[in-house]
Design a protein around this motif. Structure first.
Motif, mmCIF file in Angstrom:
data_model
loop_
_atom_site.group_PDB
_atom_site.id
_atom_site.type_symbol
_atom_site.label_atom_id
_atom_site.label_comp_id
_atom_site.label_asym_id
_atom_site.label_seq_id
_atom_site.Cartn_x
_atom_site.Cartn_y
_atom_site.Cartn_z
ATOM 1 N N UNK A 677 -0.954 0.078 -0.330
ATOM 2 C CA UNK A 677 0.380 1.108 -0.458
ATOM 3 C C UNK A 677 0.708 0.959 1.161
ATOM 4 N N UNK A 678 -0.018 1.043 2.137
ATOM 5 C CA UNK A 678 0.387 1.017 3.404
ATOM 6 C C UNK A 678 1.044 -0.174 3.801
ATOM 7 N N UNK A 679 0.333 -1.205 3.399
ATOM 8 C CA UNK A 679 0.892 -2.670 3.617
ATOM 9 C C UNK A 679 2.197 -2.997 2.912
ATOM 10 N N UNK A 680 2.356 -2.301 1.750
ATOM 11 C CA UNK A 680 3.660 -2.595 1.244
ATOM 12 C C UNK A 680 4.630 -1.874 1.726
ATOM 13 N N UNK A 681 4.431 -0.489 2.374
ATOM 14 C CA UNK A 681 5.325 0.269 3.112
ATOM 15 C C UNK A 681 5.850 -0.364 4.048
ATOM 16 N N UNK A 682 4.790 -1.194 4.940
ATOM 17 C CA UNK A 682 4.918 -1.589 6.231
ATOM 18 C C UNK A 682 6.056 -3.094 6.005
ATOM 19 N N UNK A 683 6.118 -3.484 4.902
ATOM 20 C CA UNK A 683 6.879 -4.773 4.704
ATOM 21 C C UNK A 683 7.933 -4.458 3.484
ATOM 22 N N UNK A 684 8.238 -3.253 3.310
ATOM 23 C CA UNK A 684 9.399 -2.945 2.344
ATOM 24 C C UNK A 684 10.753 -3.219 2.872
ATOM 25 N N UNK A 685 11.475 -3.794 2.182
ATOM 26 C CA UNK A 685 13.042 -3.780 2.878
ATOM 27 C C UNK A 685 13.435 -2.354 3.103
ATOM 28 N N UNK A 686 14.058 -2.295 4.030
ATOM 29 C CA UNK A 686 14.700 -0.980 4.422
ATOM 30 C C UNK A 686 13.772 -0.212 5.166
ATOM 31 N N UNK A 687 12.620 0.204 4.504
ATOM 32 C CA UNK A 687 11.867 1.190 5.003
ATOM 33 C C UNK A 687 11.104 0.415 6.243
ATOM 34 N N UNK A 688 10.688 -0.835 6.040
ATOM 35 C CA UNK A 688 10.125 -1.542 7.263
ATOM 36 C C UNK A 688 10.943 -1.466 8.413
ATOM 37 N N UNK A 998 6.229 9.516 1.249
ATOM 38 C CA UNK A 998 5.122 9.149 2.153
ATOM 39 C C UNK A 998 5.632 8.911 3.565
ATOM 40 N N UNK A 999 6.881 8.505 3.585
ATOM 41 C CA UNK A 999 7.349 8.277 4.935
ATOM 42 C C UNK A 999 7.526 9.504 5.653
ATOM 43 N N UNK A 1000 8.010 10.477 4.963
ATOM 44 C CA UNK A 1000 8.186 11.767 5.586
ATOM 45 C C UNK A 1000 6.811 12.437 5.978
ATOM 46 N N UNK A 1001 5.647 12.143 5.095
ATOM 47 C CA UNK A 1001 4.343 12.341 5.542
ATOM 48 C C UNK A 1001 3.806 11.867 6.729
ATOM 49 N N UNK A 1002 4.110 10.472 6.672
ATOM 50 C CA UNK A 1002 3.783 9.664 7.989
ATOM 51 C C UNK A 1002 4.531 10.251 9.236
ATOM 52 N N UNK A 1003 5.734 10.400 9.236
ATOM 53 C CA UNK A 1003 6.554 11.068 10.520
ATOM 54 C C UNK A 1003 5.818 12.448 10.824
ATOM 55 N N UNK A 1004 5.546 13.400 9.826
ATOM 56 C CA UNK A 1004 4.866 14.782 10.135
ATOM 57 C C UNK A 1004 3.732 14.364 10.900
#
Length: 1010
Positions: A677-688, A998-1004
């Motif tokens: 999931x982390x890898x997908x998030x790090x390479x997802x369009x826009x989110x990355x 997940x992004x919001x959690x990571x930022x927190x």
């Protein structure tokens, strides 16, 4: 000039000059001193993009009455490259070889071209510029002309003045012309034409005529007279050569825009004879006899004191190993058209001296590699003597006096007696003895009024001594401020008066590098230190054990040699090679840190640790540590940068990359919750893209892919019993972050190889970290906490003396070097530093005698990690590859440019890739398709794989493990490493839709950690 005048000058230069105009504190601080004892903060710096722009800058300065200082490599040792003036730095853009005439053996150059770069371009014509100073890798031809530089090869080719044919010059008031030898009829034509040029030639004619007898009788007839203006070039018998008269004038008369140079053939064959003597004076006594029987290309000398310093510093030991017995040595090099010729010249000299080649006091070589080792010891003189291990400070000031070679031995004895009288204990004596030139650095006390007065009295006495021998105050480095005040002791009042008239003729308003040679500043004025120097004494995190536990002394390791400005070879300094900016060289940064100490009332940097100028200069430091090994005085800019950042950001927010990349081990451990999931998030369009923006990562970079199963997860799944730490077969494999979470195959491969070699492998059961990423971003409080927790985990292994095997060079280097400096009083850190080894060190030096590495039997292109080069060394790796039958091409192409977090940070990508494209990436692209590409460093592998090479690099452990298992295929071995694939496009799009929470959690979490 007033601040208003300076502001107007800066504005006019920006409006009228095609160049980089810098009047900021950082630029001024970086150019405040050269390689000398002197310091003057410039008004500003101009980096012209063309020679015409440089000429225009002089014109603008003249309009404002601003002094001008032309500068090349900035390595001058007499203070001629520091002044309260507008500094024109020609080296970034004005560095062209304009033309070459192989038939006439001439070339035309711009002033900023570096000597080695020029000779590389001339090599295709089998020609070179003859004079070769020890700074040949970074000195500029304009500077060589300004200083009348020499070097060891002057024995055969003379000084720079002997190799200059014509100069294009510009006077401060705007007269521009080509000058050279000028017969009487041409002089008459110039004078009859009228104007400023006519006045100059008429004035030159008058000076040469009026002082004819003084010039003929007052100049010492020795090969190494560099002091004073070259009025002797205006004598009728010397062709009234105006170009040669201006060589060595140190920018005090004219600006040199272009130069036509004479060239010499590159000698195809060389040999070297080294003769040992009881002491350096006995060696000097033998010089006349040698010169009587031979005409060498070089006749150099070094003494036992320098050899002692090398042994104490652990430097150039391979050079010392090939020297014969003795406590003083003469190095005699021959050149010729055949090997038989040069060999016979050496043997003929031995016969004439009644010496035998087999004598323990004779070493002969016609092997170029061995010759270079021998000569390297001599060429290293300045760096070796600059910072003796006994912590004395040594300085320039009487570093290049010259006498007739036939009187050299007696002069050295009198000079040593003078050292003893002034209680200057045991300076090394070495130099160009074939021409009577003596180099030394003396432990002057330049911090107290009494010490400075003692220094002044010494140089006055030394000037009288060398003059009594018919010698020269300077035999190589020029007068500048160091010897300008002493010139009357050598030349007398009339000739010094003539120097002043020459100065007034070319520069009547004294705006060209004022205070040097003529009407000079006092020899004890404008000192870099001096009795009024009052620097702060900041408390620091690092202990700086090699610098008397002083940040100030660590900064002052830089003495201005300038090797960090070289263009090729070694590692130092990648950011300078990419930008050609002084403030992005190790030396430039050290100068700014010196100014930051605020020891002088006019310090360019007044805001201490909070300085944005220092921060910006350090921003492009890759923390590669190349300077720690490649700098002759061992400046460790990576450690200085980390210390600065820790104070600069204390109590305030840091750049986002410090939280994201500087705390990478934390995020790597968190990735274990859901790596896919982390890898997908790090390479997802826009989110990355948003994630990179948030994390301070450059958009051009791809996030590294986390492994599905980390190395420590794999290890625990093996359910192995931990071996006894006290078992001599036990080794503790260090699970660094990069191996563990990104390339776990390397860890598995290391286990396979170590066990094959008979070792019992253990891995820590709790998380450990060396603190590298915290250190590199200056989060030193956190780094100390991380290290202390690690030491608690490692306690049983440290107590048992278990070897700790590192796989990632940067982490291994921290354990061996940075950690003891960060926790200097901790005995466990000292134990860890003593127990940590590289994989190659363990296998080469500690494996059972009957163990042999698997046979790889193929070519390999090898990129050595910078920290391995600087801290760990790679001798064991070379030996292991040899035993594994690897035909290894170990690259000498510098840093890969990624350097841990550096290449990922926003704003660094362009420099990172420029560094890589200067050496490493082209070398890998040019590697044979069926060869291995080896790179033990995570950064190196990442840069190679993402740099458009089409290759995948592997760790040496992987290559050995594959060979053990017989799985090494015959084609595309670069694809062996089982790197995790990047997530598919579908997976990345799915993650984009599913991960806002997940992004919001990571930022927190990121903010909580901050």
């Amino acid at each position: 000039m007033t601040s208003g005048d300076t502001a107007g000058l800066a504005a006019a230069l920006r409006a009228e000059v095609d160049g980089e105009i810098r009047f900021d504190a950082g630029s001024r601080g970086a150019y405040a001193t050269d390689g000398s004892n002197y310091r003057q903060v410039p008004l500003g710096v101009v980096v012209p993009r063309t020679v015409e722009a440089g000429a225009r800058a002089v014109s603008v300065c003249a309009r404002f009455g601003a002094p001008v200082l032309s500068r090349g490599g900035g390595t001058s040792l007499a203070g001629q490259c520091t002044n309260t003036a507008v500094v024109i730095d020609w080296t970034k853009y004005c560095d062209a070889l304009i033309s070459v005439d192989p038939e006439r053996r001439t070339c035309v150059v711009e002033p900023g071209i570096v000597l080695d770069a020029l000779n590389r371009e001339l090599a295709r014509h089998k020609l070179q510029f003859g004079p070769k100073p020890s700074t040949h890798s970074h000195c500029a031809l304009g500077g060589m002309i300004g200083n009348n530089s020499c070097g060891a090869s002057a024995q055969a080719y003379g000084k720079t003045v002997d190799n200059v044919r014509r100069l294009e010059i510009l006077t401060y008031d705007g007269q521009r012309a080509w000058v050279g030898p000028t017969p009487p009829d041409e002089r008459a034509r110039i004078v009859s034409a009228g104007g400023r040029l006519a006045a100059i030639y008429a004035g030159l004619d008058r000076i040469a005529t009026e002082y004819l007898a003084d010039i003929r009788h007052g100049y010492p007839k020795i090969p190494r007279r560099v002091s004073g203006y070259n009025l002797d070039s205006l004598l009728p018998e010397n062709g009234f050569d105006v170009a040669k008269a201006l060589v060595g004038s140190e920018g005090t008369l004219v600006t040199v825009l272009r130069a036509e140079l004479d060239l010499v053939p590159v000698p195809p064959y060389q040999s070297l004879l080294v003769l040992g003597y009881d002491d350096i004076c006995a060696a000097a006594d033998d010089v006349p006899s040698l010169l009587e029987h031979c005409s060498p290309t070089q006749l150099e000398a070094l003494d036992g004191r320098m050899a002692q310093l090398m042994r104490e510093e652990g430097a150039y030991l391979d050079s010392l190993d090939v020297l014969p017995e003795g406590d003083g040595w003469l190095m005699v090099q021959y050149s010729g058209d055949s090997q038989e010729d040069v060999d016979e010249q050496a043997h003929a000299l031995l016969r004439a001296l009644d010496r035998d080649e087999k004598s323990p006091r004779v070493a002969f070589s016609d092997d170029p590699e061995r010759e270079q080792k021998m000569l390297r010891a001599r060429e290293a003189g300045l760096g070796v003597t600059a910072r003796p291990p006994d912590d004395r400070e040594t300085w320039e000031g009487w570093e290049d006096s010259a006498v007739p070679p036939e009187r050299l031995g007696d002069y050295l004895r009198d000079l040593k007696a003078l050292f003893e009288e002034f209680d200057y204990d045991h300076p090394s004596l070495y130099g160009h003895f074939g021409q009577g030139c003596v180099h030394t650095r003396i432990p002057f006390n330049l911090r107290t009024a009494e010490g400075v007065a003692h220094f002044s009295r010494f140089v006055e006495r030394a000037a009288d001594l060398v003059s009594s021998y018919g010698g020269s105050l300077s035999g190589e480095h020029g007068d500048g401020q160091a010897r300008g005040e002493l010139l009357t002791r050598m030349f007398g009042e009339r000739l010094v008066t003539a120097f002043g008239e020459l100065k007034d003729l070319f520069d009547p308003d004294d705006r060209m590098n004022p205070g040097k040679i003529v009407r000079p500043h006092p020899v004890d004025g404008q000192l870099r230190l001096g009795s009024t120097w009052r620097p702060g004494t900041p408390a620091t995190h690092f202990g700086f054990p090699e610098d008397d536990h002083s940040f100030n002394r660590a900064v002052m390791r830089c003495v201005g040699i300038g090797n960090c400005r070289s263009h090729s070879g070694g590692v130092m300094c990648p950011s300078y090679r990419a930008t050609r900016e002084e403030e992005h060289s190790t030396r430039g940064r050290a100068r700014l840190l010196f100014e930051m100490l605020n020891g002088h009332a006019d310090s360019a940097i007044q805001d201490g640790w909070r300085s944005t100028a220092v921060r910006d200069a350090l921003d492009l430091c890759l923390a590669c540590k190349g300077c720690k090994s490649d700098c002759p005085t061992g400046v460790d800019m990576a450690t200085l940068k980390a210390e600065f950042l820790s104070h600069h950001y204390a109590g305030r927010p840091r750049p986002a990359a410090h939280y994201a990349l500087g705390r990478l081990p934390l995020w790597a451990r968190l990735s274990r919750l859901a790596p896919a999931l982390v890898n997908s998030a790090l390479h997802a369009p826009g989110l990355a893209r948003a994630g990179k923006l948030l994390a301070g990562v450059d958009q051009a970079r791809s996030a590294p892919v986390f492994a599905e199963e980390s190395f420590t997860q794999w290890w625990r799944a093996q359910d192995r019993e931990q071996p006894d730490p006290a078992d001599p077969r036990t080794v503790l494999l260090w699970p660094d972050t990069f191996t563990t979470y990104f390339h776990p195959a390397i860890g598995r491969a290391a286990v396979r190889v170590l066990e094959d070699a008979g070792f019992r492998v253990a891995v820590p059961t709790e998380p450990v970290c060396c603190g590298l990423t915290w250190i590199s971003t200056g989060q030193l409080d956190a780094a100390e906490r991380v290290l202390r927790r690690t030491l608690d985990v490692l306690a049983p292994w440290l107590e048992a003396g278990t070897p700790v095997i590192g796989l990632e060079p940067s982490c291994t280097a921290v354990l061996r070097s940075d950690a003891p400096e960060l926790l200097p009083a901790d005995q466990d850190v000292a134990r860890l530093a003593g127990q940590v080894r590289t994989l190659a060190e363990q296998l080469v030096h500690h494996a059972p005698e009957d163990w042999r590495p698997p046979r790889l039997a193929r070519q390999a292109t090898v990129q050595t990690h910078c920290h391995q080069h600087a801290v760990l060394e790679s001798d064991a790796d070379r030996e292991l590859m040899r035993r594994a039958h690897l035909d290894a091409d170990v690259l000498d192409e510098g840093c890969c440019g990624l350097a841990g977090n550096f290449g990922f940070e926003r704003g660094h990508h362009e420099v990172s890739m420029a560094v890589a494209e200067q050496g490493v990436l082209p070398a890998v692209r040019g590697a044979a398709p069926d060869s291995l590409v080896l790179a033990d460093g995570f950064s190196c592998r990442t840069q190679i794989e993402e740099g458009g090479t089409g290759r995948r690099a592997v760790h040496l452990a992987e290559a050995l493990a594959f060979a053990l298992d017989g799985n090494l295929p015959s084609e595309h071995p670069e694809r062996l490493a089982d790197r995790p694939p990047q997530p598919s496009r579908r997976a990345r799009w799915a993650t984009t839709a599913a991960l806002p929470a997940g992004a919001a959690l990571g930022l927190w979490l990121l903010r909580r950690r901050a």
